[in-house]
Every structure is written in structure tokens, then in C-alpha cells.
Write an enzyme that holds these catalytic residues in place. Structure first.
Site, PDB file in Angstrom:
ATOM      1  N   LEU A  65       0.836  -1.201   0.000  1.00 25.79           N
ATOM      2  CA  LEU A  65       0.000   0.000   0.000  1.00 25.79           C
ATOM      3  C   LEU A  65       0.873   1.254   0.000  1.00 25.79           C
ATOM      4  O   LEU A  65       2.074   1.181   0.266  1.00 25.79           O
ATOM      5  CB  LEU A  65      -0.921  -0.023   1.229  1.00 25.79           C
ATOM      6  N   PRO A  66       0.268   2.417  -0.281  1.00 26.94           N
ATOM      7  CA  PRO A  66       1.092   3.625  -0.423  1.00 26.94           C
ATOM      8  C   PRO A  66       1.844   4.065   0.841  1.00 26.94           C
ATOM      9  O   PRO A  66       3.050   4.320   0.777  1.00 26.94           O
ATOM     10  CB  PRO A  66       0.083   4.698  -0.859  1.00 26.94           C
ATOM     11  N   LYS A 171      15.332   0.916   4.378  1.00 24.90           N
ATOM     12  CA  LYS A 171      14.721   1.346   3.107  1.00 24.90           C
ATOM     13  C   LYS A 171      14.763   2.872   2.983  1.00 24.90           C
ATOM     14  O   LYS A 171      15.041   3.421   1.918  1.00 24.90           O
ATOM     15  CB  LYS A 171      13.278   0.828   3.060  1.00 24.90           C
ATOM     16  N   LYS A 246       7.101  11.418   0.302  1.00 23.80           N
ATOM     17  CA  LYS A 246       6.709  10.729   1.548  1.00 23.80           C
ATOM     18  C   LYS A 246       7.939  10.094   2.202  1.00 23.80           C
ATOM     19  O   LYS A 246       8.174  10.239   3.407  1.00 23.80           O
ATOM     20  CB  LYS A 246       5.687   9.637   1.221  1.00 23.80           C
TER      21      LYS A 246
END
Ligand code: NAD
Length: 295
Positions: A65-66, A171, A246
Site C-alpha cells: 500500500l502507499p 529502506k 513521503k
């Protein structure tokens, strides 16, 4: 082979679910966008009417998911699916989200007796399609070993970097470097082009010189340099500018949490914010080059 529930079939999740189906897993899929479900069904997955409907007798639950709010909403929100996941199933979240969110969902899963790992990916949409992703895993070693056969059908490299949330931290480190390098590469090519250089020749030279990177060789930001790069198809179908924004916001939060200084990461975050404000938020993040392109 496993019975897999796969939720989130966007630019990344769609091809990942397709690769699992191709490898022989029984994959039940759901996305909020019906066309994404149909595309996965065309690739051999079984469509479901809701996230809950993917779960019947699932052995592995995967989400892609985003952002944090989508992942927390899916598992913990009103009607969240955590309570409906079959006992003993393994939960793998491949989204890139805040490390604190990853820990929060994993702790809630553990309270229900479910093992969960964070396994964000690197490799872009090309890696998702080719099944060559890198998985960056946070969680128990034993949970990772359970996940390995499924991850191997979607990727080539698997790194175990620590406990729950550590996969997300690693990440974010990678993507902060990527965000900086992409902006720097676009700026360098724009300078050369402003001096009359051919962007293709300049990029070919850089790709075998000390300025080389994924941004020069695989996802070159200048249109027409690489046929398969998002830049050559109107910056569509890649890693969205707003997803990079983000990630740089999450990196800034992570830096503040430990008092780390990330001057280039913060500068890059502002560049992607400016690109978003210029109306390019949904385009591939390599469109950040538009900020310095002339004419
Ligand atoms: P995307 O926006 O293309 O896909 C996200 C999908 O999730 C959409 O299809 C959306 O409809 C679906 N969705 C949202 N909420 C949902 C819900 N509650 N239930 C079901 N489906 C829901 O994003 P993407 O490019 O596939 O990226 C997914 C994640 O992977 C992000 O966290 C991103 O940062 C990360 N990532 C992306 C890339 C890339 O190159 N695109 C590379 C590495 C990591």
C-alpha cells in the site's frame, strides 16, 4: 506452494502478485481500484470483493500500500483485517512506511499470535515485473525463513537488517540516497544540455564514469535517453514523485528521532515538494528534473 492473500495491486503490487501466481501460488487479490484487480486476475490470481475476502484459509498475507495510514487502516482501522487473519498465517507488509507504524502493526499482530515482518522493496517497477526485487526485512529470523519461499518468487535479494521496523529504516536510508542522486543527476544533465551537449552521449559517458548510478543507467531522468525509463513515456508508470516525497519526510522524521543531520536529504525533500507543487506529484520522481530544465 502457498495460499496467499495479496492486498494493494498498484504499480508494484500488481506485478508482484502476478509473479506469485505465475510461480504456482494460489493468490487471492484485492485493491480499491477494480481495474487493478482485473489485471491481476488476467495474470492468474483470484479476484476478491474486499480485503477480508482475500483471507479465507490464507497462509501468507501480503500488503503493498502507499503509506503508513493505509497500512494502519487496513490492519487496525475500523473493520481492520487483523482479527480476520487465520491463526498461524504469516503477515508480510511490503509497503514503505514509518518504522514506528511497522512496529505498531507488528505488535498488534503479535498480540493476536500472528508473526509479521516488514519487507519493503527496492528495484522499482521494472524489478517488480521481472521478479528481481530486493527485500529489506525487519522482524524475527524465523518469520523471515517462513517468508523466504514466497519472497524468492518476487525478488532476487533478501536482506535481514534487524527487528520489526528495521527494514523500514534501511529502506529510508536507501531512498534518501536515491532521491539526492536523482536530483543531482537531472541537474548535471540539464547543465550539459544547456551547453549544447547531447543528453544521450553525456549519459552514456556518465554511466561508465564516476557519476554513474541507477539514475543514469536505468531510470535516466532525461526524456529519450533510455527507451524504457519513465522519462521516455511522459514520466508515467514509475515511482511517484509524491511517494519519494513521503519517503524523504519519513527520513526527516527518523533523523529527528535520533538527532542525525541530513542536509542533502532535507534539500532533496524540498525539491520533490516543489515538483509536487508544480503539478508533478503523480509523475515519476525523475520528473524532478523539470525544475531545472530550460525551455
Ligand atoms: P501505487 O499508488 O501504484 O499502488 C498502491 C495501491 O494500493 C493502489 O492501487 C491503491 O488503490 C491501493 N490501495 C490503497 N489503499 C488500499 C486499501 N485499503 N485496500 C486495498 N488497496 C488499497 O503505489 P506503488 O508504486 O505500487 O507503491 C506501493 C508501495 O511501495 C509504496 O509504499 C511505495 O513507497 C513503495 N515502493 C514503490 C516503488 C515504485 O517504484 N513504485 C519502489 C519501491 C517501493
Amino acid at each position: 506452494m502457498s495460499r496467499v492473500a495479496f492486498i494493494g495491486l498498484g504499480n508494484m503490487g500488481g506485478p508482484m502478485a502476478a509473479n506469485l501466481a505465475k510461480a504456482g501460488h494460489a493468490v487471492r487479490v484485492f485493491d480499491l481500484v477494480p481495474a487493478a484487480i482485473q489485471a491481476a486476475a488476467d495474470a492468474g490470481a483470484t479476484p476478491a470483493g474486499s480485503a477480508r475476502d482475500t483471507l479465507a484459509d490464507a497462509e501468507v498475507v501480503i500488503s503493498m500500500l502507499p503509506a503508513s495510514r493505509h497500512v494502519e487502516g487496513l490492519y487496525l482501522g475500523e473493520g481492520g483485517i487483523l482479527d480476520a487473519i487465520p491463526a498461524g498465517a504469516l503477515v508480510i507488509d511490503c509497503s514503505t512506511i514509518a518504522p514506528a507504524s511497522a512496529r505498531k502493526v507488528a505488535e498488534a499482530a503479535a498480540k493476536r499470535g500472528l508473526q509479521m515482518i516488514d519487507a519493503p522493496v527496492s528495484g522499482g517497477t521494472a524489478g517488480a515485473q521481472a521478479g528481481t526485487l530486493t527485500f529489506i526485512v525487519g522482524g524475527d529470523e524465523q518469520a523471515l525463513e517462513r517468508a523466504r519461499p514466497v519472497l524468492q518468487d518476487m525478488g532476487r535479494n533478501i536482506f535481514h537488517v534487524g527487528g520489526n521496523g528495521a527494514g523500514q529504516v534501511a529502506k529510508l536510508c536507501n531512498n534518501m540516497a536515491l532521491g539526492v542522486i536523482m536530483a543531482a543527476t537531472g541537474e548535471a544533465i540539464a547543465l550539459g544540455v544547456a551547453h549544447g551537449l547531447d543528453p544521450k552521449v553525456l549519459s552514456q559517458m556518465m554511466a561508465v564514469s564516476t557519476g554513474r548510478s541507477w539514475a543514469t543507467e536505468v531510470c535516466n531522468p532525461w526524456p529519450g535517453v533510455l527507451e524504457n525509463a519513465p522519462a521516455s513515456r511522459g514520466y508515467t508508470g514509475g515511482f511517484g514523485n509524491d511517494l519519494m516525497l513521503k519517503d524523504l519526510g519519513l527520513a526527516a522524521e527518523a533523523a529527528m528521532g535520533v538527532g542525525a543531520s541530513i542536509p542533502l536529504g532535507e534539500l532533496a525533500r524540498n525539491l520533490y515538494a516543489m515538483n509536487s507543487q508544480a503539478g508533478n506529484g503523480a509523475l515519476d520522481f525523475s520528473s524532478v528534473v523539470k525544475l531545472v530544465q530550460r525551455g
